[in-house]
Design a protein around this motif. Sequence first.
Motif, PDB file in Angstrom:
ATOM      1  N   PRO A   1      -7.748 -41.016 -57.991  1.00  0.00           N
ATOM      2  CA  PRO A   1      -7.689 -40.760 -59.438  1.00  0.00           C
ATOM      3  C   PRO A   1      -8.443 -39.489 -59.841  1.00  0.00           C
ATOM      4  N   MET A   2      -9.446 -39.103 -59.066  1.00  0.00           N
ATOM      5  CA  MET A   2     -10.186 -37.901 -59.451  1.00  0.00           C
ATOM      6  C   MET A   2      -9.472 -36.628 -59.015  1.00  0.00           C
ATOM      7  N   LEU A   3      -8.669 -36.723 -57.958  1.00  0.00           N
ATOM      8  CA  LEU A   3      -7.966 -35.528 -57.487  1.00  0.00           C
ATOM      9  C   LEU A   3      -6.655 -35.318 -58.258  1.00  0.00           C
ATOM     10  N   ILE A   4      -6.085 -36.429 -58.730  1.00  0.00           N
ATOM     11  CA  ILE A   4      -4.763 -36.364 -59.365  1.00  0.00           C
ATOM     12  C   ILE A   4      -4.682 -35.337 -60.518  1.00  0.00           C
ATOM     13  N   PRO A   5      -5.663 -35.291 -61.449  1.00  0.00           N
ATOM     14  CA  PRO A   5      -5.518 -34.270 -62.507  1.00  0.00           C
ATOM     15  C   PRO A   5      -5.463 -32.851 -61.943  1.00  0.00           C
ATOM     16  N   LEU A   6      -6.217 -32.604 -60.862  1.00  0.00           N
ATOM     17  CA  LEU A   6      -6.186 -31.262 -60.281  1.00  0.00           C
ATOM     18  C   LEU A   6      -4.805 -30.983 -59.682  1.00  0.00           C
ATOM     19  N   LEU A   7      -4.249 -31.993 -59.004  1.00  0.00           N
ATOM     20  CA  LEU A   7      -2.932 -31.816 -58.377  1.00  0.00           C
ATOM     21  C   LEU A   7      -1.855 -31.577 -59.437  1.00  0.00           C
ATOM     22  N   ILE A   8      -1.996 -32.284 -60.573  1.00  0.00           N
ATOM     23  CA  ILE A   8      -1.042 -32.086 -61.666  1.00  0.00           C
ATOM     24  C   ILE A   8      -1.148 -30.649 -62.180  1.00  0.00           C
ATOM     25  N   SER A   9      -2.374 -30.206 -62.335  1.00  0.00           N
ATOM     26  CA  SER A   9      -2.571 -28.852 -62.839  1.00  0.00           C
ATOM     27  C   SER A   9      -2.035 -27.807 -61.852  1.00  0.00           C
TER      28      SER A   9
ATOM     29  N   LYS B   1      -4.293 -31.368 -70.529  1.00  0.00           N
ATOM     30  CA  LYS B   1      -5.595 -31.981 -70.208  1.00  0.00           C
ATOM     31  C   LYS B   1      -5.979 -31.686 -68.763  1.00  0.00           C
ATOM     32  N   ALA B   2      -4.987 -31.776 -67.860  1.00  0.00           N
ATOM     33  CA  ALA B   2      -5.252 -31.543 -66.443  1.00  0.00           C
ATOM     34  C   ALA B   2      -5.681 -30.099 -66.209  1.00  0.00           C
ATOM     35  N   ASP B   3      -5.018 -29.169 -66.889  1.00  0.00           N
ATOM     36  CA  ASP B   3      -5.372 -27.754 -66.744  1.00  0.00           C
ATOM     37  C   ASP B   3      -6.814 -27.493 -67.166  1.00  0.00           C
ATOM     38  N   LYS B   4      -7.198 -28.172 -68.239  1.00  0.00           N
ATOM     39  CA  LYS B   4      -8.544 -27.962 -68.761  1.00  0.00           C
ATOM     40  C   LYS B   4      -9.585 -28.373 -67.702  1.00  0.00           C
ATOM     41  N   ILE B   5      -9.327 -29.533 -67.100  1.00  0.00           N
ATOM     42  CA  ILE B   5     -10.248 -30.031 -66.076  1.00  0.00           C
ATOM     43  C   ILE B   5     -10.243 -29.104 -64.864  1.00  0.00           C
ATOM     44  N   ALA B   6      -9.044 -28.702 -64.427  1.00  0.00           N
ATOM     45  CA  ALA B   6      -8.938 -27.863 -63.237  1.00  0.00           C
ATOM     46  C   ALA B   6      -9.678 -26.549 -63.445  1.00  0.00           C
ATOM     47  N   LYS B   7      -9.520 -25.992 -64.626  1.00  0.00           N
ATOM     48  CA  LYS B   7     -10.159 -24.708 -64.899  1.00  0.00           C
ATOM     49  C   LYS B   7     -11.673 -24.837 -64.747  1.00  0.00           C
ATOM     50  N   LYS B   8     -12.190 -25.908 -65.311  1.00  0.00           N
ATOM     51  CA  LYS B   8     -13.627 -26.132 -65.272  1.00  0.00           C
ATOM     52  C   LYS B   8     -14.090 -26.374 -63.834  1.00  0.00           C
ATOM     53  N   VAL B   9     -13.380 -27.262 -63.144  1.00  0.00           N
ATOM     54  CA  VAL B   9     -13.798 -27.685 -61.806  1.00  0.00           C
ATOM     55  C   VAL B   9     -13.717 -26.544 -60.795  1.00  0.00           C
ATOM     56  N   MET B  10     -12.687 -25.725 -60.890  1.00  0.00           N
ATOM     57  CA  MET B  10     -12.510 -24.671 -59.900  1.00  0.00           C
ATOM     58  C   MET B  10     -13.569 -23.576 -60.032  1.00  0.00           C
ATOM     59  N   ALA B  11     -14.308 -23.613 -61.133  1.00  0.00           N
ATOM     60  CA  ALA B  11     -15.362 -22.615 -61.303  1.00  0.00           C
ATOM     61  C   ALA B  11     -16.713 -23.137 -60.815  1.00  0.00           C
ATOM     62  N   ILE B  12     -16.746 -24.388 -60.361  1.00  0.00           N
ATOM     63  CA  ILE B  12     -18.012 -24.981 -59.940  1.00  0.00           C
ATOM     64  C   ILE B  12     -18.306 -24.635 -58.486  1.00  0.00           C
ATOM     65  N   ASP B  13     -19.604 -24.472 -58.159  1.00  0.00           N
ATOM     66  CA  ASP B  13     -19.932 -23.958 -56.830  1.00  0.00           C
ATOM     67  C   ASP B  13     -20.268 -24.991 -55.753  1.00  0.00           C
ATOM     68  N   THR B  14     -20.547 -26.240 -56.109  1.00  0.00           N
ATOM     69  CA  THR B  14     -20.863 -27.213 -55.047  1.00  0.00           C
ATOM     70  C   THR B  14     -20.033 -28.488 -55.198  1.00  0.00           C
ATOM     71  N   GLU B  15     -19.883 -29.180 -54.090  1.00  0.00           N
ATOM     72  CA  GLU B  15     -19.119 -30.426 -54.059  1.00  0.00           C
ATOM     73  C   GLU B  15     -19.732 -31.435 -55.013  1.00  0.00           C
ATOM     74  N   ARG B  16     -21.079 -31.521 -54.969  1.00  0.00           N
ATOM     75  CA  ARG B  16     -21.758 -32.529 -55.791  1.00  0.00           C
ATOM     76  C   ARG B  16     -21.470 -32.318 -57.281  1.00  0.00           C
TER      77      ARG B  16
END
Lengths: 87, 568
Positions: free
Chosen positions: B506-514, B541-556
């Motif tokens: 469920p956490m990866l799905i929004p990224l995959l949609i984006s 909504k998925a794009d918004k999350i992906a944009k934010k997440v892809m700019a983050i530098d660590t897995e945690r």
Amino acid sequence: MVSKKMTVVNSQGFHMRPAMTFSNAMAKYPCHVIIKYKGIETDGKSIMNIIASGIKCGSEIEIICDGERENEALKEAAEMIESGFGE
Amino acid sequence: MLKGIGVSKGYGIGRVIVLSEGNIEYEYRENCDFAIERKRLNDALKIFVEKNTALAQKLTETVGEKEGEIIMGHIMMMDDPYVRSEMEKYIDEGICAEGAFEKVCNTFIDMFSSVDDEVTKQRAVDVMDIKAEVLTILTGSEAIDLSKVKKGTVLVAKELTPSMTACINKDNVVGLITEIGSKTSHAAILARAMEMPAVLSVEGATEKLKNGELVIVNAMTGEIITNPSNEERGIYLQKRLDYIAERESLSRFIGLPTTTEDGIKVELFANIGTPEDAQMALDYDAEGIGLFRTEFLFMDRTSAPNENEQFEAYKKVLLAMKDKQVIIRTLDIGGDKDIPYMGLTKEENPFLGFRAVRYCLNHRDFFETQLKALVRASHYGNMAVMVPLVTGVDELREVKSMVRKIMDDFSKEDIPYDKNLKIGVMIETPAAAIIADILAKEADFFSIGTNDLTGYTLAVDRGNSNVAYLYSAFAPPVLRLIKNVISEAKKANIPVGMCGEGAADPMLIPLLISFGLDEYSVTPTSVLSTRREISQWTKEKADKIAKKVMAIDTERHVVNQLEKMVQK
């Protein structure tokens, strides 16, 4: 006597449901119906013997009908088998 | 605690009733009056047919057509003119009705059991079932009325026969336990259709469990908890309620297309490991097979399967899936598996060694057999071939040229095949993910294998507890590779799927949609939950999350962010 060679195409082979459909359909013809598989002849009106023959998908078999209304019986048998029992 | 195989999911808490089958005793008589014995047998069979006709009808209405058919099959088995005439032959010799009946049944039980085929062997169980039922009628003995057991009953038996399962009142029975049975036996199919928790293959269950004893049936893990504490009871009662609520919520998604909230349609497939799993994929409403592993064909045997055997296995799945797509992966095996006839030697690093497509391209004859079987099977459905562990485009080229050669030969020999057979690449190495642009020019499709891609990218063996903490598909390098693969596929206009565990996360799905993933392939039991998950996102909504997440530098931080945004 009439006969026809064919390949069993339905994925389950001659298992419960196809054996039911086949023996049921053949029961209405007065002629003998034989399924020949690997040289062994099986009574095509007997669901139990059909199941025991273990005919699988892809098997080459021969249907032999002998007696009254043999042509009709063979035609229906071939249609059922070649259409994969409507699977 | 006892352990078996959970074949029908759920939790059941209740008191045990052990069904002792016991052989039905009767006096074997000879020199009987054949007219009397014939009438006895015919009367008994008439009762059997009447009783089961009503039962079949009830089952068709309350459980399903397939289940009703099993009982109809029993009736036809006893209506078989050959069976009747054999029984009459014995009766005419003076043998009593019970004896004549049992002899013929036993002949077929032996015949079915000796056929080298699981499904036919199971028919022997049907005949045993019929035998017990008719002998009960003939001898006038009393059978336990399964439809009248108390509320909250857990039924325990050596083996649940179809007729026993069919009589179960699902309002009163909360679980099933048997000593014999597998996930494909009738009892399992019926239990699943009734949505009743069932654990089969529990050794010694009928002796170890006592009438009236309280047990918890955990069909998720196959465990039977005996003498549960009050606390355990509380925990499992809650689990049971949660499970039922979840199942009801998921059942709304059966038969629906898989779309995002704003109507973007994607494909939702299932991963399977044997031809028999295809039915399970269909039962859970998968729209195709995104990964059919072919390893099962090669394991536990002394020589490689020949072309015909492989062809039959592939064809079986294609026919079962009808026009739905089936992606078959070529052999993915290496030195970590002990398959003597393959001549694999022990390697220091089997996962970086001689395996999958590397082995296949070095054992041309062996590989050609598999490819021939696949090309032949392609005629029988909507098939695609996927090549595992590709690290360079030359490997794909070699496989494609082998397939072309086979097709040319088949054309000459008039062997039918699908001329548009698609050949794709399983993207599971960083190498393949990085050169996705190169591969996309020659592959017909991509399928991302997240499990290995994650392991190879992060250089982590997730079975090694010292480093397993590093293993995560949410690590920025893995996410970047996934994004790259999907966007290169889009540029080249080829479909891209994912067949690893990630596709159901469920956490990866929004990224995959984006990113624009076209096809999600998950274990059959995750199909509906994945469909529900996808339906809850809009592209925006998925794009918004992906944009934010892809700019983050660590897995945690990626995981923290996703937890916040996804679980809202």
